[in-house]
Design an enzyme around this catalytic site. Structure first.
Site, mmCIF file in Angstrom:
data_model
loop_
_atom_site.group_PDB
_atom_site.id
_atom_site.type_symbol
_atom_site.label_atom_id
_atom_site.label_comp_id
_atom_site.label_asym_id
_atom_site.label_seq_id
_atom_site.Cartn_x
_atom_site.Cartn_y
_atom_site.Cartn_z
ATOM 1 N N GLY A 18 0.490 -20.406 -6.169
ATOM 2 C CA GLY A 18 0.292 -21.658 -5.434
ATOM 3 C C GLY A 18 -0.152 -21.495 -3.995
ATOM 4 N N SER A 19 -0.855 -20.388 -3.677
ATOM 5 C CA SER A 19 -1.286 -20.245 -2.281
ATOM 6 C C SER A 19 -2.419 -21.215 -1.953
ATOM 7 C CB SER A 19 -1.683 -18.801 -1.970
ATOM 8 O OG SER A 19 -2.883 -18.455 -2.613
ATOM 9 N N ARG A 94 -4.751 -22.274 -17.784
ATOM 10 C CA ARG A 94 -4.952 -22.663 -19.180
ATOM 11 C C ARG A 94 -6.278 -23.394 -19.331
ATOM 12 N NH1 ARG A 94 -1.785 -19.619 -20.300
ATOM 13 N NH2 ARG A 94 0.212 -19.797 -21.319
ATOM 14 N N LEU A 96 -8.274 -26.442 -20.379
ATOM 15 C CA LEU A 96 -7.875 -27.846 -20.525
ATOM 16 C C LEU A 96 -8.516 -28.456 -21.766
ATOM 17 C CD1 LEU A 96 -8.140 -28.962 -16.815
ATOM 18 C CD2 LEU A 96 -6.084 -29.178 -18.233
ATOM 19 N N ASN A 110 -12.257 -27.218 -9.438
ATOM 20 C CA ASN A 110 -11.577 -25.938 -9.639
ATOM 21 C C ASN A 110 -12.049 -24.960 -8.575
ATOM 22 O OD1 ASN A 110 -10.076 -23.865 -11.031
ATOM 23 N ND2 ASN A 110 -12.024 -23.110 -11.864
ATOM 24 N N HIS A 112 -12.631 -20.770 -8.102
ATOM 25 C CA HIS A 112 -12.733 -19.524 -8.872
ATOM 26 C C HIS A 112 -13.116 -18.398 -7.915
ATOM 27 C CE1 HIS A 112 -13.413 -17.032 -12.421
ATOM 28 N NE2 HIS A 112 -14.509 -16.594 -11.817
ATOM 29 N N VAL A 147 -15.712 -23.034 -19.693
ATOM 30 C CA VAL A 147 -14.897 -22.466 -18.611
ATOM 31 C C VAL A 147 -15.773 -21.936 -17.458
ATOM 32 C CG1 VAL A 147 -13.327 -20.554 -18.057
ATOM 33 C CG2 VAL A 147 -13.010 -21.874 -20.159
ATOM 34 N N ALA A 176 -10.594 -16.394 2.034
ATOM 35 C CA ALA A 176 -11.733 -17.329 2.081
ATOM 36 C C ALA A 176 -11.454 -18.577 1.248
ATOM 37 C CB ALA A 176 -12.993 -16.624 1.593
HETATM 38 C C1 GRF Z 1 -6.996 -17.909 -7.055
HETATM 39 O O1 GRF Z 1 -7.659 -16.696 -6.839
HETATM 40 C C2 GRF Z 1 -7.915 -18.920 -7.684
HETATM 41 O O2 GRF Z 1 -9.240 -18.800 -7.262
HETATM 42 C C3 GRF Z 1 -7.817 -18.578 -9.151
HETATM 43 O O3 GRF Z 1 -6.464 -18.228 -9.347
HETATM 44 C C4 GRF Z 1 -5.905 -17.775 -8.118
HETATM 45 C C5 GRF Z 1 -4.745 -18.653 -7.840
HETATM 46 O O4 GRF Z 1 -4.014 -18.250 -6.714
HETATM 47 N N1 GRF Z 1 -8.285 -19.677 -9.967
HETATM 48 P P1 GRF Z 1 -2.915 -19.218 -6.105
HETATM 49 O O5 GRF Z 1 -1.959 -19.590 -7.224
HETATM 50 O O6 GRF Z 1 -3.622 -20.404 -5.527
HETATM 51 O O7 GRF Z 1 -2.224 -18.384 -5.043
#
Ligand code: GRF
Length: 224
Positions: A18-19, A94, A96, A110, A112, A147, A176
């Site tokens: 959850g960062s 997951r 969706l 999203n 990525h 995806v 970033a």
């Molecule tokens: C991040 O690198 C995000 O891009 C990817 O999963 C990771 C999740 O990290 N989809 P966090 O849970 O937000 O710390």
């Protein structure tokens, strides 16, 4: 005096650390930020990110996933009840349900950790290292059923270092991500994004006028 515009209500789906959620919470702590996080849903009860929501006083819940359809139905109902106008996936691990993706079309984003369309799917940092690219980064995009596809909203570029391993590269990209995601949500909330022919037009912003080289030009003293 003009009444301040209501902030966009955002629901966030997580599975773990959850960062990125925390980065969005931090951004929304500024009352001038045009969005607020109103609901956090995790598919895993032990996701550490749920504690970030609790600490910030944000409604949060776990939605079990006996099946993709049942998860989608319950998450959809909770998000609608919260008044969410945008759903942000932040480390939601997951796939969706396609009905959910279509129901939230163009209101579902999203993040990525690669420069899509390069390196979709699992372990994008590992894929980047294996390919030997000199730059990687992260992408915020609208979600489509396939995806890691969908119209690209914003990207951030980071250099790959010669001595990087997966963890070091992931950490540099993550820093970033924490800047990019709040900015992308802001652009959405400010109504600056238009999707045309599968591409996103962004109004009121300009691209940077730079070219980065990696490696950068060798130092004269390092030659020979
Ligand atoms: C991040 O690198 C995000 O891009 C990817 O999963 C990771 C999740 O990290 N989809 P966090 O849970 O937000 O710390």
């Amino acid at each position: 005096m003009a009444r301040p515009r209501a902030r966009l209500r955002v629901g966030v789906l997580i599975s773990g650390r959850g960062s990125n959620l925390q980065a969005l919470i931090d951004a929304a702590a500024d009352p001038t930020y045009p969005a607020e996080i109103v609901l956090v849903i995790s598919n895993r009860p032990e996701a550490p990110g749920l504690a970030h929501a609790a600490r910030a006083g944000i409604a949060h819940r776990t939605v079990a996933e006996p099946s993709r359809e049942l998860f989608a139905r319950e998450a959809d109902a909770a998000l609608r009840q919260s008044g969410a106008g945008l759903v942000a996936l932040a480390g939601f691990m997951r796939i969706l349900d396609s009905g959910f993706v279509e129901a939230w079309r163009d209101r579902l984003v999203n993040i990525h950790p690669s420069l899509l369309p390069a390196f979709p799917g699992l372990h994008p940092q590992r894929q980047a290292l294996a390919a030997g690219v000199r730059f990687s980064g992260c992408t915020v995009h609208f979600v489509r059923v396939a995806v890691d596809t969908g119209p690209i909203i914003a990207q951030a570029v980071v250099p790959v270092h010669g001595d990087d391993d997966e963890a070091r590269l992931a950490e540099r990209i993550l820093a970033a991500e924490h800047r990019l995601y709040p900015m992308a949500v802001r652009l959405f909330a400010e109504g600056r994004l238009r999707i045309r022919d599968g591409r996103v037009a962004v109004s009121g912003t300009a691209p940077p006028e730079i070219a980065l080289l990696n490696p950068s030009e060798p130092l004269a003293s390092a030659a020979g």
